[in-house]
Scaffold this active site. Sequence first.
Site: not given
Ligand SMILES: *Cc1c(COP(=O)(O)O)cnc(C)c1O
Length: 399
Positions: A140, A225, A254
């Site tokens: 994700f 990520d 986040k």
């Molecule tokens: C939430 C998330 C994203 C995307 O972040 P947004 O601010 O919602 O665009 C990307 N990678 C990971 C691992 C995430 O948990």
Amino acid sequence: METAEYIQMENRYGAKNYNPLDVVLSRGKGVWVWDVDGKRYMDCLSAYSAINQGHCHPKIQATMVEQCQKLTLSSRAFRNDQIALFYKEICEMTNSHKVLPMNSGAEAVETAIKVVRKWGYQTKGIPQGQAEIIVCENNFHGRTVTIVGFSSDESSRKGFGPFTPGFKVVPYGDADALEAAITPNTVAFLVEPIQGEAGVIIPPEGYLKKAKALCQKNNVVLILDEIQTGLGRTGRLLAEEHEGIEADMTLLGKALSGGFYPVSAVLSSHEVMNVLQPGEHGSTFGGNPLACAVARTAIRVIADENMIENADKMGEYFRTGLKQIDTQLIKEIRGRGLLIGVELNPEAGGARKYCQQLEGLGILCKETHDNIIRFAPPLVITREDIDWAMENIDKVFSA
Ligand SMILES: *Cc1c(COP(=O)(O)O)cnc(C)c1O
């Protein structure tokens, strides 16, 4: 207005791209949130880990208020007095050379993709248009067309093509598959240190170390990520520390603002980030003074208030509590720090109904996929909070 009216209005006018629990929140403090009827809940989702510092952290709030009275947006056409300090502080904290600020997590991912592609053409000598990026199954990384194009989740992709080419998907946790997928045109391996959305999937020990070694050997950029795993969530500042490695590029988002404002960042080595020239990439809001001021305080309180150590200890305590529940419904309890997944047995009949029962008892959490519940409370949670939560979680699963 009554709860039912809010829900009805939202459903009538809003796109149906979410299926929220029917709780309408209006206030938050630390690990607690309150709904419009004044009922209190423990937040065990933390806005998908954007609220690591707890709801409405007073210091971040003070910074937000103070900065928004001074200057909110300068655009990158001009400089502002917060951006340099944010750069220095985030780079020093994460041991990075360079930073590029964006807003959402998906934008940080998109930025990394652009930068490594350009690096591949310019520095690695890959023929134009041939750059490949390797990603993992069940990843994700966000919701843009390019990103969902390399998702393996049908509901994320279906109906949204055509997609951006140049991505190869390999099984998560399998270093041999990664090795086999690398070609002379591979520019990067993009991976989550723990797959949060997939259901808190922890790769086999040594996987990231092997991935790092393979990337180094083949001159491939390792992009971690850490948008969900970073900033203390797993009991370390960055989840990469569990394997003693350093990514070439790290993506944060986040909790970078403690939930006050969308702030994301790409952290990188000099070599890779330096391929960007003026005019080649940007964002109207990226690096704005309000975002930078808020992020500076958001990362400072993580360190100053021992949230990382607390996540480590309280995560252990939370999992120990879960393991003591006498139930046939739970198949596995896993996690690192306060990123915890509870996988239910097929007989349990899906996770949603347990989330609804927990809501009734004052605990908010969300199923991920059909049969996994993620518990990821703010990192300021205490032993007493967990004792209270465990009493209620026990009621739902041992019934
Ligand atoms: C939430 C998330 C994203 C995307 O972040 P947004 O601010 O919602 O665009 C990307 N990678 C990971 C691992 C995430 O948990």
